[in-house]
Each structure stands twice: as C-alpha cells, then as structure tokens.
Design a protein around this motif. Structure first.
Motif, PDB file in Angstrom:
ATOM      1  N   ILE A   4      43.590  52.709  32.331  1.00  0.00           N
ATOM      2  CA  ILE A   4      43.431  51.254  32.227  1.00  0.00           C
ATOM      3  C   ILE A   4      42.797  50.762  33.520  1.00  0.00           C
ATOM      4  O   ILE A   4      43.309  51.022  34.612  1.00  0.00           O
ATOM      5  CB  ILE A   4      44.782  50.550  32.011  1.00  0.00           C
ATOM      6  N   SER A   5      41.689  50.058  33.394  1.00  0.00           N
ATOM      7  CA  SER A   5      40.989  49.530  34.562  1.00  0.00           C
ATOM      8  C   SER A   5      41.049  48.002  34.529  1.00  0.00           C
ATOM      9  O   SER A   5      40.575  47.378  33.573  1.00  0.00           O
ATOM     10  CB  SER A   5      39.531  50.009  34.578  1.00  0.00           C
ATOM     11  N   LEU A   6      41.644  47.412  35.550  1.00  0.00           N
ATOM     12  CA  LEU A   6      41.765  45.960  35.638  1.00  0.00           C
ATOM     13  C   LEU A   6      40.700  45.416  36.577  1.00  0.00           C
ATOM     14  O   LEU A   6      40.496  45.960  37.667  1.00  0.00           O
ATOM     15  CB  LEU A   6      43.145  45.565  36.152  1.00  0.00           C
ATOM     16  N   ASP A   7      40.029  44.345  36.169  1.00  0.00           N
ATOM     17  CA  ASP A   7      39.053  43.728  37.063  1.00  0.00           C
ATOM     18  C   ASP A   7      39.772  42.832  38.071  1.00  0.00           C
ATOM     19  O   ASP A   7      41.011  42.746  38.075  1.00  0.00           O
ATOM     20  CB  ASP A   7      37.991  42.962  36.279  1.00  0.00           C
ATOM     21  N   ALA A   8      39.017  42.141  38.913  1.00  0.00           N
ATOM     22  CA  ALA A   8      39.610  41.366  40.003  1.00  0.00           C
ATOM     23  C   ALA A   8      40.506  40.248  39.482  1.00  0.00           C
ATOM     24  O   ALA A   8      41.600  40.010  40.012  1.00  0.00           O
ATOM     25  CB  ALA A   8      38.504  40.797  40.893  1.00  0.00           C
ATOM     26  N   VAL A   9      40.065  39.570  38.433  1.00  0.00           N
ATOM     27  CA  VAL A   9      40.856  38.464  37.887  1.00  0.00           C
ATOM     28  C   VAL A   9      42.130  38.993  37.224  1.00  0.00           C
ATOM     29  O   VAL A   9      43.221  38.428  37.393  1.00  0.00           O
ATOM     30  CB  VAL A   9      40.017  37.639  36.883  1.00  0.00           C
ATOM     31  N   GLN A  10      41.999  40.071  36.468  1.00  0.00           N
ATOM     32  CA  GLN A  10      43.182  40.650  35.819  1.00  0.00           C
ATOM     33  C   GLN A  10      44.191  41.168  36.836  1.00  0.00           C
ATOM     34  O   GLN A  10      45.401  41.002  36.677  1.00  0.00           O
ATOM     35  CB  GLN A  10      42.737  41.773  34.877  1.00  0.00           C
TER      36      GLN A  10
END
Length: 401
Positions: A4-10
């Motif tokens: 699972i890869s979360l971006d900066a906002v997530q």
C-alpha cells in the motif's frame, strides 16, 4: 505481501487520525495522562508498532510519503520564534546560560561516556561515539552526517549504528521526558508557577488575550508564518553559501521569526493574535511529530546487538540521573526547572521537537506552560549547542581512529 502506497495527503490524513486517536487514548488511560506521554507519541508509536508486526509477519507493506512533515515542522518552529521577544529572552537571564552550559556538558559527556562503555562491552569505541552525542543530542541529522565520515575513516557500519541509536533515542526521549518532569514536580512538591514574562513584554501585545480565533485572524497569522518560513529558507541558503555551514531546516525560519518579532515590538506594525498562533502551533506540532513517530523503523532497534543496547541504556540512565539530581537544582528547583528537565531529556536523547512535545505535555498535565522553557530549550538545544558539539564530534572520531 500486500503493498500500500500512501501519497502526501493520505499520509497527512492518517497522521491527523492517529493524533486524534492518541488524544482519546491519553484521556482514557490514566497512567498516560499522569506520566505526560504526548498524544503524538501514543498514536504515532502505536502505528510504528503495527508496522513492525506487518513487517515481521509479511502481511502488508505500507509506504508513506512524508513530504509535508518538514513544512509542518518548520511552521511550528516559526510560531515558537514569533514568541521570542528580547524581553522574553531577558527573563531567561542567567538561567539561559546555565542551560546552555548544561547542553555543552551533555555533548562532551555523551561523546566520552559512549566510547568508554563501548570499550567495556567489546565494541569499537568510535561506535560508542556514534551512540553518543552524535546521534542522541544530534538526532538523525547528526547520525546521517557523521556516520559516513566515520566509515571513511575505517569504521564500517557506523552509519547504521548511528541511525539506529538516533531512533532509540527518539523513542526514549519521547517516553521518558514527560514522566521525569512530572516526577520532579511531585517529588519536590514544586509550586505550579512559571516566570511571568508579560510584564516585561511590550504592552501593546497584551491586547489580544480576550480576542477569539476567527477565520480572519487565522488567515493573517498563517500568512505571517508562511512569509517568515520563506525568509528563513533564504536566510539558511545565504548562511550555507557564505560559511558552508548547513542549518537544520527549521532554524532559519525560527531565527527570522525572532528577528521579525523584535522588529515588530519596536515598530508596532502588526497586531499579533496569540490565540491564533497557539492554534497553529498545536496543529503543526501534533501533525509533524505524529508523522515522525509513525514512520519509525522499530526493527532497527529490534535487530540491535546486545552490546550496543547496553551502551544506549547506559546513556539514557546517565542523562536521567544528571537531569534529576544535578540539572534540576542548577536551574532553580522550580516549575520552570522541571519543564526544562523534561525538555532536556527530549532533545538530549532524541530531537528538539521531542523536547517541545515533552514540555507541551507538562503544560497540559499541570495546566501551565513555561514561556521561559519554551524559548530557552529550543534555542540552546537546536542551535547554540552545536557551537561546541559539532567540532567535538569530529575531534572524537579523529582521535579514536
């Protein structure tokens, strides 16, 4: 394994949820409230433990994007700097220099005590330096800077040792600073009273005590903080070009904010809303520290060899004893002294943000902030300590090589 890869906002959204969870848990678990464990540590460290479980079981791999962590950190220290009037620094008086002397002494002690204990347990003495002030007082920045230097001088694995020690110190400093400060208050029956700095501050800044936080005030104070962050970045770049000395990301903004505050005290150009600034300070501190804690790689501690654990445990115990039985007395045996001791454990083992979190937890626990501590500890622990610490790091690595 699920990735699972979360971006900066997530990632930031998760940090805020963990911060809220930490606040709820702290209110409902008595000993966490009693021992001043910061909410970002509760929520963030809980996530770090979950990440360790995921890694060991091979179930899930979560990748965070912490691109917003540094801006939140810089914004927080900018709000701290805005509170740094010369009048406030004057209230520090002799105590400021006493605390600075303590910081320098801690740097010298950790870099000599570490190699001594390392030699006794069969480790390379230079690795003892890596587990000393380089990584504890210097944090991950010091570890990343001096680890490769030691490796180039014939000490393999120094960077890993230093980074691991910095992680150990970050956790230890977060968990132990608040409890130590609370223990000092109870043990010595300290009166809950801080130095009154308002009488020394320019009178026209007292107007906003009864002003509510509105969208207009938040926009105004946010704009001020952002402008000072930009000026601070330019200031840091100029210092690096002129002297080749690299400042931590937040120092330039903090210095710019202090200069702007004192210029404003003299000219009265901007009416500061301290309640809006306090709201921004609480938000930015909570988010960036939660991010820092939730992304800790605890398995770096799990994989430590026993001798290195002995060195680090000895360092932690030594600083706790020093703060409890020497520093507290040197600083005046009062509430400000107890708060500064909590801060010393935070940045003496981890980093300045941990010191701030420990002191904020003390304020929440006892219902009173220490303006003197909030100015002296970051100023000495983030900037002035390096005048002695950084040259001594290099000296010890060279003399032991």
């Amino acid at each position: 394994m699920i990735e699972i890869s979360l971006d900066a906002v997530q990632t930031t959204a998760l940090a805020v949820l963990l911060l809220l969870l930490g606040q709820v848990i702290k209110r409902r678990v008595g000993f966490l409230e009693r021992f001043c464990i910061p909410a970002p540590v509760i929520g963030g460290f809980g996530m770090a433990l979950l990440m360790l479980v995921f890694r060991e079981t091979g179930l899930v791999k979560i990748m965070f994007n912490t691109a917003l962590q540094t801006p939140f950190m810089v914004a927080f220290f900018t709000t701290v700097g805005i509170g740094g009037s010369i009048a406030l620094l004057r209230t520090g008086g002799v105590i400021l220099f006493v605390y600075l002397g303590v910081c320098w002494t801690v740097a010298l002690f950790q870099n000599t005590f570490g190699p001594l204990v390392a030699s006794l347990v069969g480790l390379d003495p230079v690795q003892g330096v890596m587990a000393g002030a380089v990584s504890l007082l210097g944090g991950h920045g010091g570890a990343a800077a001096f680890g490769p230097m030691a490796e180039q001088m014939g000490h393999p694995g120094s960077t890993t040792v230093a980074i691991t020690a910095a992680t150990f110190g970050l956790v230890s400093g977060s968990l132990l600073g608040g409890p130590l400060g609370a223990w000092l208050v109870r043990r010595h029956r300290v009166e809950i009273a801080a130095v009154d700095v308002k009488s020394a501050a320019p009178a026209f800044h007292d107007h906003d005590e009864d002003v509510s936080v509105t969208s207009q005030s938040l926009i105004g104070m946010t704009g001020l903080v952002l402008v000072l962050m930009v000026i601070g970045a330019l200031l840091s770049g100029w210092v690096q070009q002129a002297t080749a000395f690299v400042l931590p990301a937040y120092v330039g903004a903090m210095v710019a904010a202090i200069l702007a505050r004192n210029l404003n005290d003299g000219l009265g150009l901007i009416r500061l809303n301290t309640k809006a600034l306090d709201a921004l300070s609480d938000l930015t501190l909570g988010v960036f520290l939660t991010m820092a804690m939730m992304t800790l790689k605890i398995w770096e501690l799990y994989d430590l060899a026993l001798p290195l654990m002995v060195v680090l445990a000895a360092q932690v115990l030594a600083l706790l004893l020093l703060a409890a039985f020497v520093v507290f007395r040197l600083l005046g045996r009062n509430y400000d002294a107890a708060v500064m001791c909590a801060g010393l454990i935070g940045h003496g083992l981890g980093a300045t943000p941990n010191a701030i979190a420990n002191m904020s937890a003390m304020a929440q626990r006892f219902g009173l902030a220490s303006p003197r501590a909030l100015m002296i500890v970051p100023l000495c622990g983030a900037v002035l300590v390096d005048i002695v610490a950084i040259p001594f790091h290099a000296y010890m690595i060279n003399i032991l090589s």
